[in-house]
Design an enzyme around this catalytic site. Structure first.
Site, PDB file in Angstrom:
ATOM      1  NE  ARG A  46      33.752  64.208  62.752  1.00  0.00           N
ATOM      2  CZ  ARG A  46      33.163  65.072  61.779  1.00  0.00           C
ATOM      3  NH1 ARG A  46      32.816  64.761  60.655  1.00  0.00           N
ATOM      4  NH2 ARG A  46      33.214  66.490  62.023  1.00  0.00           N
ATOM      5  CE1 TYR A  98      34.281  40.214  72.420  1.00  0.00           C
ATOM      6  CE2 TYR A  98      32.868  42.066  71.653  1.00  0.00           C
ATOM      7  CZ  TYR A  98      33.750  41.377  72.647  1.00  0.00           C
ATOM      8  OH  TYR A  98      34.293  42.309  73.355  1.00  0.00           O
ATOM      9  CG  ASP A 170      34.560  39.694  64.283  1.00  0.00           C
ATOM     10  OD1 ASP A 170      35.823  39.396  64.145  1.00  0.00           O
ATOM     11  OD2 ASP A 170      33.887  40.083  65.077  1.00  0.00           O
ATOM     12  CE  LYS A 195      39.624  41.673  71.526  1.00  0.00           C
ATOM     13  NZ  LYS A 195      38.583  41.174  71.298  1.00  0.00           N
TER      14      LYS A 195
HETATM   15  C1  LIG Z   1      36.973  42.022  71.024  1.00  0.00           C
HETATM   16  C2  LIG Z   1      36.225  41.447  69.960  1.00  0.00           C
HETATM   17  C3  LIG Z   1      35.141  42.274  69.332  1.00  0.00           C
HETATM   18  C4  LIG Z   1      35.131  43.722  70.001  1.00  0.00           C
HETATM   19  O1  LIG Z   1      36.052  44.679  69.681  1.00  0.00           O
HETATM   20  P1  LIG Z   1      36.816  45.711  70.840  1.00  0.00           P
HETATM   21  O2  LIG Z   1      38.050  46.286  70.217  1.00  0.00           O
HETATM   22  O3  LIG Z   1      36.710  45.154  72.195  1.00  0.00           O
HETATM   23  O4  LIG Z   1      35.740  46.767  70.631  1.00  0.00           O
HETATM   24  C5  LIG Z   1      34.365  41.996  68.448  1.00  0.00           C
HETATM   25  N1  LIG Z   1      34.610  40.609  67.764  1.00  0.00           N
HETATM   26  C6  LIG Z   1      35.423  39.920  68.279  1.00  0.00           C
HETATM   27  C7  LIG Z   1      35.689  38.413  67.797  1.00  0.00           C
HETATM   28  C8  LIG Z   1      36.275  40.040  69.201  1.00  0.00           C
HETATM   29  O5  LIG Z   1      37.115  39.316  69.908  1.00  0.00           O
END
Ligand SMILES: *Cc1c(COP(=O)(O)O)cnc(C)c1O
Length: 377
Positions: A46, A98, A170, A195
């Protein structure tokens, strides 16, 4: 080192023990100690794991940051960053953030006294007006999901610095291949690595990169204390995905440009949202701060009937949540990714019931356009 080289040589090639060219998967929870407290830098997975650490180092390199941290999902990464704050602190955020970020701020973290205000961060005056004495950070997502609004990272970072606030970005949609927010003044960059970074729809993960040793220590403390870490197997999958990030992003981008042109000229498409379009309201900002425009495109169609037909007939666009992988995906934000946002709020933001979002993959662009043509006919 240029971006594509960094993705291969950003971390040392060659395992010190065996010479293995890829980073081994250290599938271990704990590490043998020679004597009490005498070890090789690892005590418990961890706290630290060599496969995860390799990924974290690679992320720090490609985001031009100081240190990286990998989490079990994008939401775990976002939550860990918010855990840097305390009860009574306030964060200003992008309004069409998001859906999961909206949810965690307004339904979970609010219960712990972390306050928030959502504003249109493309409008600097609105951001400044939202700053309070207890504000600690400005959190921006750019481009946004699904309307592709672009916030000026440099301007927001300068405003944040003037008020002694952190800037958090982000960077999921652009990836460090196209955009490096830390180079533009941001303090913290985060990703849903599920993604583009992973890129193959086979792993759920999140990553944070910070720009200073102080933030690195604070975030490592949170990561180790709250424990939302990414496992070694998934860290390895991400390391593999990252090697082709550059070539994938270029293919995604080329397909996106061709498809946007097609959609703009289609009579059943009433509006196209893409920062690469010259009359997109934030086109100049997008062009200034990023090397590409990405491959997420949203468009509105003339009726629910057109939408239904499109969904039924498309062959190469898979109806699914998520984005950023090799295969093209299609979704209806109002009923899927943004269903957790109340209907009146969705209307306010412009997320209509006929809005469609596509994540353009790396199939042959001509095939994708042929598919859209038949499905819209
Ligand atoms: C998918 C997404 C998230 C969340 O991520 P997860 O891996 O699904 O928890 C946060 N910000 C954006 C822009 C996203 O497309």
């Amino acid at each position: 080192m240029k971006a594509k080289t960094k993705l291969i040589h950003g971390i040392h090639i060659g395992d010190p023990l065996t010479g293995a060219v890829t980073v081994p998967i250290y599938q271990t929870s704990t590490y043998k100690q020679e004597a009490i407290g005498k070890h090789k830098g690892y005590e418990y997975s961890r706290t630290g794991n060599p496969t995860r650490n390799a990924l974290e180092d690679m992320m720090a390199v490609i985001e031009n940051g100081h240190a990286g941290f990998a989490f079990g999902s994008g939401m775990a990464a976002i939550t860990a960053v918010m855990m840097l704050f305390s009860s009574g602190d306030h964060v200003v955020l992008t309004d069409d953030v998001y859906g999961g970020t909206y949810r965690v701020m307004s339904k979970v973290l609010n219960r712990f006294g972390i306050e928030h205000t959502f504003v249109d961060t493309t409008n600097l005056a609105e951001v400044e007006a939202a700053i309070r004495p207890n504000t600690k950070a400005i959190y921006i997502e750019t481009p946004t999901n699904p309307l592709l609004k672009v916030t000026d990272i440099g301007e927001v970072s300068a405003l944040a610095k003037a008020h002694n606030l952190l800037t958090i970005v982000d960077n999921t949609f652009m990836t460090p291949y196209w955009q490096t927010p830390i180079s533009l003044g941001a303090d913290i960059v985060l990703h849903s690595a599920t993604k583009y970074l992973g890129g193959h729809s086979d792993v759920v993960a999140g990553v944070v990169v910070v720009n200073s040793e102080e933030l690195a220590q604070d975030l490592h403390f949170v990561q180790n204390s709250t424990g939302g870490v990414l496992g070694p197997q998934d860290s390895w999958l991400l390391l593999r995905g990252l090697k082709t990030l550059g070539v994938r992003m270029q293919e995604h981008e080329a397909n996106a440009h061709a498809i946007v042109k097609f959609l703009q000229n289609h009579p059943k498409v009433t509006k196209v949202y893409y920062p690469g379009i010259e009359n997109h309201p934030n086109h100049d900002v997008a062009k200034k701060q990023a090397e590409g425009f990405g491959a997420i495109v949203s468009f509105d169609v003339d009726s629910e009937e057109t939408l239904t037909n499109l969904m039924e007939r498309l062959q190469y666009f898979t109806l699914a949540e998520s984005l950023g992988a090799v295969e093209s995906l299609i979704s209806v934000p109002s009923k899927m990714t943004h269903a957790s946002i109340p209907a009146d709020r969705r209307a306010e933001l412009g997320i209509t019931d006929t809005l469609i979002r596509i994540s353009i993959g790396i199939e042959d662009g001509e095939d994708l356009i042929e598919d859209l043509t038949q499905a819209l006919s």
